[in-house]
Write a protein that holds these residues in place. Structure first.
Motif, PDB file in Angstrom:
ATOM      1  N   ILE A  88       0.840  -1.210   0.000  1.00 49.86           N
ATOM      2  CA  ILE A  88       0.000   0.000   0.000  1.00 49.86           C
ATOM      3  C   ILE A  88       0.867   1.249   0.000  1.00 49.86           C
ATOM      4  O   ILE A  88       0.550   2.248  -0.662  1.00 49.86           O
ATOM      5  N   SER A 130      -0.132   3.765  -3.770  1.00 47.91           N
ATOM      6  CA  SER A 130      -0.444   5.113  -3.288  1.00 47.91           C
ATOM      7  C   SER A 130       0.508   6.179  -3.810  1.00 47.91           C
ATOM      8  O   SER A 130       0.089   7.317  -4.025  1.00 47.91           O
ATOM      9  N   HIS A 133      -4.185   9.106  -4.825  1.00 43.87           N
ATOM     10  CA  HIS A 133      -5.390   8.832  -4.047  1.00 43.87           C
ATOM     11  C   HIS A 133      -6.388   7.962  -4.812  1.00 43.87           C
ATOM     12  O   HIS A 133      -7.008   7.053  -4.242  1.00 43.87           O
ATOM     13  N   ALA A 161      -5.273   4.338  -4.891  1.00 44.25           N
ATOM     14  CA  ALA A 161      -5.336   3.774  -3.543  1.00 44.25           C
ATOM     15  C   ALA A 161      -6.769   3.414  -3.156  1.00 44.25           C
ATOM     16  O   ALA A 161      -7.029   2.338  -2.596  1.00 44.25           O
ATOM     17  N   GLY A 193      -3.941   3.926   2.488  1.00 40.69           N
ATOM     18  CA  GLY A 193      -3.659   4.456   1.156  1.00 40.69           C
ATOM     19  C   GLY A 193      -3.768   5.966   1.107  1.00 40.69           C
ATOM     20  O   GLY A 193      -2.958   6.637   0.457  1.00 40.69           O
ATOM     21  N   ALA A 194      -4.769   6.519   1.783  1.00 40.49           N
ATOM     22  CA  ALA A 194      -4.955   7.972   1.799  1.00 40.49           C
ATOM     23  C   ALA A 194      -3.787   8.673   2.477  1.00 40.49           C
ATOM     24  O   ALA A 194      -3.313   9.717   2.007  1.00 40.49           O
ATOM     25  N   ALA A 246      -0.649   7.495   2.803  1.00 37.76           N
ATOM     26  CA  ALA A 246       0.543   7.356   1.963  1.00 37.76           C
ATOM     27  C   ALA A 246       0.477   8.300   0.769  1.00 37.76           C
ATOM     28  O   ALA A 246       1.468   8.945   0.407  1.00 37.76           O
ATOM     29  N   ALA A 247      -0.689   8.397   0.136  1.00 35.71           N
ATOM     30  CA  ALA A 247      -0.844   9.259  -1.041  1.00 35.71           C
ATOM     31  C   ALA A 247      -0.687  10.730  -0.652  1.00 35.71           C
ATOM     32  O   ALA A 247      -0.103  11.524  -1.408  1.00 35.71           O
TER      33      ALA A 247
END
Length: 399
Positions: free
Chosen positions: A128, A133, A138, A141, A161-162, A164-165
């Motif tokens: 992830i 990401s 976003h 992800a 994911g949010a 990391a992005a």
């Protein structure tokens, strides 16, 4: 308390973000000298204020209705700036650039899984925090979260994911420009293009005449490309090929700017005009401002620790990869330096991030038309296909 922000108020605040970014870059020489995009500077500053208000019980919900239209306008203008001669010159560079992006995808996922395992985390967390990401952003992800939940039982895949992005979006904006600045100064690189820059205008240059007629005509061409682009995307989807609408607009702009002079020879349209560059600059700036001011920085704090360790290692890895490999493979010239800043933007955020990085560099040092053809074509379409294949490969390995 949640404050619902209307479409017009969101637009107004996005403009404030841009003015704040311009003010900060004008007053703080570091941001200006190292080509930090103004929307990134202002967006991060405002998002910090919003995070403080959130901690005091006041949250905001922004309307993103205009955001997608601004993105389409931006990519349409990029297509309209691409002449056939430039596309031919960028053909080989596009393939090489895409090949380097595929290598990056493999490195990101391998690095993420390896570091996560060393930290005692589920290897899927590393995946992830890899190409899903960072290169995917976003949208990717969120799109892959259900599959990760079903295949590996990762219940908080969307949140991870949010985070990391978001981290990548910020770091990509703050590192791409300085890296290009370092390369340009070290190797004493200069722009060889006499064309007007693709987006915006250079710092401290006299502006060419931008009147109502030229601006209206440029706006007409952009809307024409947006409409044609939507038809191209719909046609591709109806025939089983998923083509994002902004990619359709990019292709539509390329078709219009190269075919229109042949169909209507008397029409005065050269593609890369100051009016088109101005509209492109405004569209990209407002789109990024809307995206960055809506960041939820408190989610970063809530999921800090090992995840941020993985992301820090990923950031160092991509900067070293770009500095020692991408720049040299792409030709070790001015175009290569500009594309390097775009490569960082794609690898740590999104294609729009890449375009913002390259805009900041070219406003400082001059045009690089090849970069503004190669990077959006590779980052807006081809890399998403490659990322899907690479992700499926690593998911099969983890299974």
């Amino acid at each position: 308390m949640i404050v619902e922000v209307s479409t017009l108020t969101t637009l107004l605040l996005a403009m404030v973000v841009l003015f704040v970014g311009k003010l900060i870059n004008r007053q703080v020489s570091f941001f200006r000298n190292y080509d930090i995009p103004e929307p990134v500077t202002g967006g991060l500053f405002v998002s910090i204020i919003i995070a403080i208000l959130h901690m005091r019980g006041i949250s905001f919900s922004f309307d993103s209705e205009l955001s997608s239209a601004l993105l389409l306008a931006f990519y349409s203008s990029i297509g309209l700036s691409a002449r056939l001669s430039t596309l031919i010159q960028g053909g080989r560079a596009l393939m090489v650039f895409l090949g380097l992006l595929i290598v990056l995808l493999l490195l990101q996922d391998f690095m993420g899984i390896t570091i996560a395992s060393m930290l005692g985390l589920d290897p899927v967390v590393g995946l992830i925090a890899g190409s899903i990401s960072l290169t995917g952003g976003h949208g990717t992800a969120i799109a892959w979260a259900p599959q990760l939940q079903e295949a590996f039982g990762v219940e908080n895949a969307v949140e991870l994911g949010a985070v990391a992005a978001t981290f990548g979006l910020v770091l990509g904006g703050f590192t791409g420009g300085p890296l290009a600045e370092r390369l340009i100064r070290k190797y004493k690189l200069k722009s060889n293009s006499k064309e007007h820059i693709t987006i915006g205008s250079r710092f401290n240059e006299e502006h060419e005449l931008i009147d109502a007629q030229s601006t209206m005509f440029a706006l007409f061409m952009i809307v024409l490309a947006m409409v044609l682009g939507s038809y191209i995307s719909d046609y591709a989807s109806s025939n089983g090929l998923f083509l994002p609408e902004f990619v359709g607009c990019l292709f539509a702009g390329i078709l219009i700017t190269n075919l229109l002079p042949l169909i209507v020879p008397r029409l005065q349209w050269s593609g890369a005009t100051p009016s088109l560059a101005m509209i492109s600059d405004v569209s990209l700036g407002l789109f990024l401002a809307m995206s960055l001011m809506a960041m939820k920085l408190w989610e970063l704090a809530a999921m800090a620790g090992p995840l941020l360790v993985i992301l820090a290692v990923q950031t160092v890895m991509i900067l070293l990869f770009v500095y020692f490999i991408v720049f040299r493979v792409m030709g070790k010239d001015y175009d290569a330096a500009v594309m390097s800043s775009g490569f960082v933007g794609i690898g740590l955020g999104a294609t729009s991030n890449a375009m913002a990085n390259m805009t900041a560099v070219t406003q400082h040092y001059g045009a690089s038309l090849k970069s503004f053809v190669v990077v959006p074509l590779a980052g807006a379409f081809f890399v998403d296909i490659a990322n899907s294949v690479v992700l499926q490969l690593f998911m099969d390995m983890l299974n």
